[in-house]
Design a protein around this motif. Sequence first.
Motif, short mmCIF file in Angstrom:
data_model
loop_
_atom_site.label_atom_id
_atom_site.label_comp_id
_atom_site.label_asym_id
_atom_site.label_seq_id
_atom_site.Cartn_x
_atom_site.Cartn_y
_atom_site.Cartn_z
N ALA A 288 47.90 34.73 43.68
CA ALA A 288 46.90 35.63 43.08
C ALA A 288 45.78 34.84 42.41
N ILE A 289 46.10 33.72 41.76
CA ILE A 289 45.05 32.97 41.07
C ILE A 289 44.16 32.24 42.08
N VAL A 290 44.70 31.89 43.24
CA VAL A 290 43.88 31.26 44.28
C VAL A 290 42.91 32.27 44.86
N GLU A 291 43.39 33.48 45.12
CA GLU A 291 42.51 34.53 45.64
C GLU A 291 41.41 34.87 44.64
N ALA A 292 41.77 34.90 43.35
CA ALA A 292 40.77 35.21 42.33
C ALA A 292 39.72 34.11 42.24
N ALA A 293 40.15 32.85 42.23
CA ALA A 293 39.20 31.75 42.18
C ALA A 293 38.32 31.74 43.42
N CYS A 294 38.88 32.13 44.56
CA CYS A 294 38.11 32.19 45.80
C CYS A 294 37.00 33.25 45.70
N CYS A 295 37.26 34.30 44.92
CA CYS A 295 36.25 35.35 44.72
C CYS A 295 35.28 35.01 43.59
N GLY A 296 35.44 33.81 43.00
CA GLY A 296 34.50 33.37 41.98
C GLY A 296 34.86 33.73 40.56
N LEU A 297 36.08 34.21 40.31
CA LEU A 297 36.47 34.57 38.95
C LEU A 297 36.96 33.34 38.18
N GLN A 298 36.74 33.34 36.87
CA GLN A 298 37.42 32.39 36.01
C GLN A 298 38.89 32.81 35.93
N VAL A 299 39.78 31.85 35.83
CA VAL A 299 41.21 32.15 35.80
C VAL A 299 41.81 31.67 34.48
N VAL A 300 42.53 32.55 33.82
CA VAL A 300 43.32 32.20 32.65
C VAL A 300 44.77 32.48 33.00
N SER A 301 45.63 31.49 32.86
CA SER A 301 47.02 31.65 33.30
C SER A 301 47.98 30.93 32.36
#
Length: 450
Positions: A288-301
């Motif tokens: 899920a975090i890879v898909e989000a980063a691919c869409c240009g989102l910042q990721v907090v995990s």
Amino acid sequence: MKHNVCMVSDFFYPNQGGVESHIYHLSQCLINRGHKVIVVTHYYGSRRGVRYLKNGLKVYYLPFPTMYNQCILPTILTTLPLLRNIFIREQISIVHGHSAFSTMAHEAMFHARNMGLKTVFTDHSLFGFADASSILTNKLLKFSLADCHHAICVSHTSKENTVLRAAIPPETVSVIPNAVDASMFVPDPSKRHPEKITIVVVSRLVYRKGMDLLAGIIPEICFRHSDVQFIIGGDGPKRIVLEEVREKHQLQDRVTFLGALEHSQVRDVLVQGDILINTSLTEAFCIAIVEAACCGLQVVSTRVGGVPEVLPPEMIKLAEPSVSDLLDKLEEAILNHRHGNILPPFEANRKIADMYTWPNVARRTEQVYDMVCTLPHRELQRRIRRYYQCGPLAGKLFVIAVILDLLFLAFVSFLHPAQEIELTPSLSGPTATIYREPVNGTETRTRLKT
């Protein structure tokens, strides 16, 4: 070498999740590389029997009811006749099980080994060593991998965990990460709210995904920042906890629940967000975090499992699995967004496209298949010894299970000989024929020849 591969798991489409996506995309890429691939799972609602997906991917939805968490009831023997029929009909040479949670994967690999087929297992999860559930699951994994030819893990942390849990040699485990189709997760900044900061959650709403932490984060962030809103995609037993928080703090206009999402809908949800938060308590990889980063989102995990291995530091902020630390990292991400200190979305997409690709995963998995097919046949005595060494009590039970399965296999083979099973024509991959090989001058043995 070209292979006839059977992917087996309780988790597959139309169910949604990382394991399901992994099996589908890996199968598609292996088919493109010239291998024959089928998928075996249990039925989902009205989806029963044989279905064909894109690229001629054949899926068997078997008539086994689920018991708990989308998994069938573990019986060991009752799945043998149907699985044996499929393996012979489809001329399978390698059985590839997925997920330590999957009952069907473990039983299919067990039957395959007694039929003389090669087996590979991919572990997608991390487990502990202290609680009763983990102890039982680890013992099951030890039984399943005692005679498995090779295991694959999606991160180095996952490999260490699997080696310790299953007590197998590290050299029999490879690390092959998950991947993402970057062309399916292209950023679209025009979909973002121009006046609000949108925090997205795309996850199963279960305890393991840290929904109790999220329940503590939502009201505090909304209190501190009036321009922040949440979009939550996914479903599960913890949804009621989040809904109670929304009602208690009167955040109906700032927290939106989308319910369960199809995988094709995930990208359309992600591109609406500025930040993705992942509160998992345990993760082997976290696609899920890879898909989000691919869409240009910042990721907090949360800093758990294999998550620190997945993304470079400029794409992710890691926090301890606590409400206070997650709040601090989320505050930093919000400030970075306001000041423009973020990686441009399309640059992030290009980086992910270079880092994680399914063709690369398929090529590395193919190398595992090639290696497995060169391994010598294990004699029954050696296999029995492997099971016996799994524990003073469990080892004896495992040996009994092997002997019973072999006897049942002999009985089923007598009632329905392999030469009477009609072979399925191959739409892709290597062709194979069954021939009769003489044994000791009098008996004959049915084998597959590719």
